[in-house]
Design a protein around this motif. Structure first.
Motif, PDB file in Angstrom:
ATOM      1  N   LEU A  17       0.890  -1.149  -0.125  1.00  0.00           N
ATOM      2  CA  LEU A  17      -0.206  -0.124   0.146  1.00  0.00           C
ATOM      3  C   LEU A  17       0.773   1.288  -0.098  1.00  0.00           C
ATOM      4  O   LEU A  17       0.315   2.293   0.037  1.00  0.00           O
ATOM      5  N   SER A  18       2.234   1.144   0.034  1.00  0.00           N
ATOM      6  CA  SER A  18       3.151   2.355  -0.255  1.00  0.00           C
ATOM      7  C   SER A  18       3.266   2.710  -1.681  1.00  0.00           C
ATOM      8  O   SER A  18       3.694   1.975  -2.413  1.00  0.00           O
ATOM      9  N   GLY A  19       2.897   3.913  -1.853  1.00  0.00           N
ATOM     10  CA  GLY A  19       3.163   4.377  -3.267  1.00  0.00           C
ATOM     11  C   GLY A  19       4.577   4.381  -3.445  1.00  0.00           C
ATOM     12  O   GLY A  19       5.116   4.194  -4.789  1.00  0.00           O
ATOM     13  N   HIS A  20       5.552   4.586  -2.775  1.00  0.00           N
ATOM     14  CA  HIS A  20       7.210   4.679  -2.880  1.00  0.00           C
ATOM     15  C   HIS A  20       7.583   3.345  -3.149  1.00  0.00           C
ATOM     16  O   HIS A  20       8.283   3.188  -4.264  1.00  0.00           O
ATOM     17  N   CYS A  21       6.733   2.219  -2.594  1.00  0.00           N
ATOM     18  CA  CYS A  21       7.131   0.821  -3.005  1.00  0.00           C
ATOM     19  C   CYS A  21       6.559   0.373  -4.450  1.00  0.00           C
ATOM     20  O   CYS A  21       7.192  -0.174  -5.192  1.00  0.00           O
ATOM     21  N   HIS A  22       5.413   0.982  -4.574  1.00  0.00           N
ATOM     22  CA  HIS A  22       4.713   0.523  -5.723  1.00  0.00           C
ATOM     23  C   HIS A  22       5.375   0.997  -7.029  1.00  0.00           C
ATOM     24  O   HIS A  22       5.649   0.584  -8.073  1.00  0.00           O
ATOM     25  N   ARG A  23       5.974   2.218  -6.733  1.00  0.00           N
ATOM     26  CA  ARG A  23       6.688   2.786  -8.096  1.00  0.00           C
ATOM     27  C   ARG A  23       8.037   1.878  -8.503  1.00  0.00           C
ATOM     28  O   ARG A  23       8.217   1.826  -9.604  1.00  0.00           O
ATOM     29  N   VAL A  24       8.653   1.464  -7.564  1.00  0.00           N
ATOM     30  CA  VAL A  24       9.555   0.277  -7.859  1.00  0.00           C
ATOM     31  C   VAL A  24       8.912  -0.978  -8.387  1.00  0.00           C
ATOM     32  O   VAL A  24       9.495  -1.442  -9.223  1.00  0.00           O
ATOM     33  N   ALA A  25       8.095  -1.262  -7.601  1.00  0.00           N
ATOM     34  CA  ALA A  25       7.454  -2.666  -8.068  1.00  0.00           C
ATOM     35  C   ALA A  25       6.836  -2.628  -9.706  1.00  0.00           C
ATOM     36  O   ALA A  25       6.911  -3.586 -10.356  1.00  0.00           O
ATOM     37  N   SER A 172       2.152   6.731  -8.754  1.00  0.00           N
ATOM     38  CA  SER A 172       1.513   5.849  -7.905  1.00  0.00           C
ATOM     39  C   SER A 172       0.507   7.034  -6.997  1.00  0.00           C
ATOM     40  O   SER A 172      -0.445   6.920  -6.737  1.00  0.00           O
ATOM     41  N   TYR A 173       1.261   7.946  -6.145  1.00  0.00           N
ATOM     42  CA  TYR A 173       0.500   8.922  -5.359  1.00  0.00           C
ATOM     43  C   TYR A 173      -0.318   9.966  -6.100  1.00  0.00           C
ATOM     44  O   TYR A 173      -1.430  10.186  -5.564  1.00  0.00           O
ATOM     45  N   THR A 174      -0.230   9.917  -7.309  1.00  0.00           N
ATOM     46  CA  THR A 174      -0.999  10.749  -8.012  1.00  0.00           C
ATOM     47  C   THR A 174      -2.075  10.182  -8.524  1.00  0.00           C
ATOM     48  O   THR A 174      -3.437  10.648  -8.114  1.00  0.00           O
ATOM     49  N   ALA A 175      -2.243   8.970  -8.889  1.00  0.00           N
ATOM     50  CA  ALA A 175      -3.434   8.244  -9.140  1.00  0.00           C
ATOM     51  C   ALA A 175      -4.393   8.051  -8.022  1.00  0.00           C
ATOM     52  O   ALA A 175      -5.489   7.664  -8.115  1.00  0.00           O
ATOM     53  N   HIS A 176      -3.551   7.547  -6.855  1.00  0.00           N
ATOM     54  CA  HIS A 176      -4.166   7.389  -5.660  1.00  0.00           C
ATOM     55  C   HIS A 176      -4.340   8.591  -4.683  1.00  0.00           C
ATOM     56  O   HIS A 176      -5.046   8.599  -3.510  1.00  0.00           O
ATOM     57  N   PRO A 207      -2.713  -1.742  -5.025  1.00  0.00           N
ATOM     58  CA  PRO A 207      -3.974  -1.930  -4.117  1.00  0.00           C
ATOM     59  C   PRO A 207      -4.716  -0.751  -3.964  1.00  0.00           C
ATOM     60  O   PRO A 207      -4.245   0.206  -3.562  1.00  0.00           O
ATOM     61  N   ARG A 208      -6.281  -0.753  -4.429  1.00  0.00           N
ATOM     62  CA  ARG A 208      -6.999   0.492  -3.926  1.00  0.00           C
ATOM     63  C   ARG A 208      -7.480   0.371  -2.461  1.00  0.00           C
ATOM     64  O   ARG A 208      -7.720  -0.735  -1.911  1.00  0.00           O
ATOM     65  N   SER A 209      -7.608   1.620  -1.885  1.00  0.00           N
ATOM     66  CA  SER A 209      -7.929   1.863  -0.757  1.00  0.00           C
ATOM     67  C   SER A 209      -9.328   2.433  -0.899  1.00  0.00           C
ATOM     68  O   SER A 209      -9.561   3.173  -1.772  1.00  0.00           O
TER      69      SER A 209
END
Length: 215
Positions: A17-25, A172-176, A207-209
């Motif tokens: 659920l971390s955008g920082h981690c999602h950008r890497v994934a 990531s953080y923009t989309a969410h 994942p969406r919240s």
């Protein structure tokens, strides 16, 4: 440049659920690199334990382990992956040309500044119940998003006419942002850009919240 092949296992330490981690994934997926995801229990204090601090003394996620090489910080990991494994790609994720490289760095700074303390922090309030100054986060979001909208009105991606690491760092953080009560409805060019990123081969979402009440 020839595409490199990992010699050992790639391990991403993070939180889905971390955008920082999602950008890497997301970037690992776009590069078609197999990896193992190691969840870090932040609520349980796993990031403050000696074994994790040995990977990143700052006690922050994400961390990428590539064989014996350890890279911390999401933007630093993006640079590492682009330089080590981005060769042979049709997309020049991290340009060498000075002006283009500076444009990417400019957006890295925005990702670590206005994005992290604006939309990302507002989301922390609603998704994780973090005790933050919500009004200050909204103010920063309202400074960042109009600038992104203006940039994307004149070209399809943030730093160039083709995708770069700037887009991965900001996506990531923009989309969410709506999960933090930040509406994207006033920004049609941002919404079109998000759709372009999501159409890239290999895209994987975060994942969406739940949205805040009334959002």
């Amino acid at each position: 440049m020839t595409r490199s092949i990992p010699q050992g296992e790639l391990v991403l330490y993070g939180l889905p659920l971390s955008g920082h981690c999602h950008r890497v994934a997301l970037f690992l997926s776009l590069l078609r690199l197999p990896y193992r995801y190691e969840n870090v229990d932040l609520a349980g204090g796993a990031h403050r334990r000696p074994d994790f601090l040995a990977l990143n003394p700052f006690g922050q996620i994400p961390v990428l382990k590539d064989g014996e090489q350890v890279i911390a910080d999401s933007n630093a990991i993006l640079v590492y992956l682009a330089r080590r494994y981005g060769g042979g790609e049709e997309i020049e994720w991290l340009p060498d040309e000075p002006v283009a490289a500076a444009e990417v760095q400019r957006w890295f700074s925005a990702a670590a500044g206005l994005l992290a303390f604006g939309p990302a922090r507002a989301r922390l309030k609603h998704v994780f119940g973090a005790p933050i100054d919500y009004d200050a986060a909204v103010e920063l979001a309202n400074r960042l998003l109009p600038v992104m909208e203006a940039e994307l009105a004149r070209r399809p991606y943030l730093a160039a006419d083709a995708p770069t690491l700037a887009d991965i760092a900001l996506y990531s953080y923009t989309a969410h942002a709506p999960e933090g009560g930040i509406s994207l409805q006033p920004y049609p060019h941002i919404r079109a850009w998000l759709a372009r990123v999501e159409a890239l081969p290999g895209f994987v979402g975060m994942p969406r919240s739940a949205l805040p009440a009334g959002a």
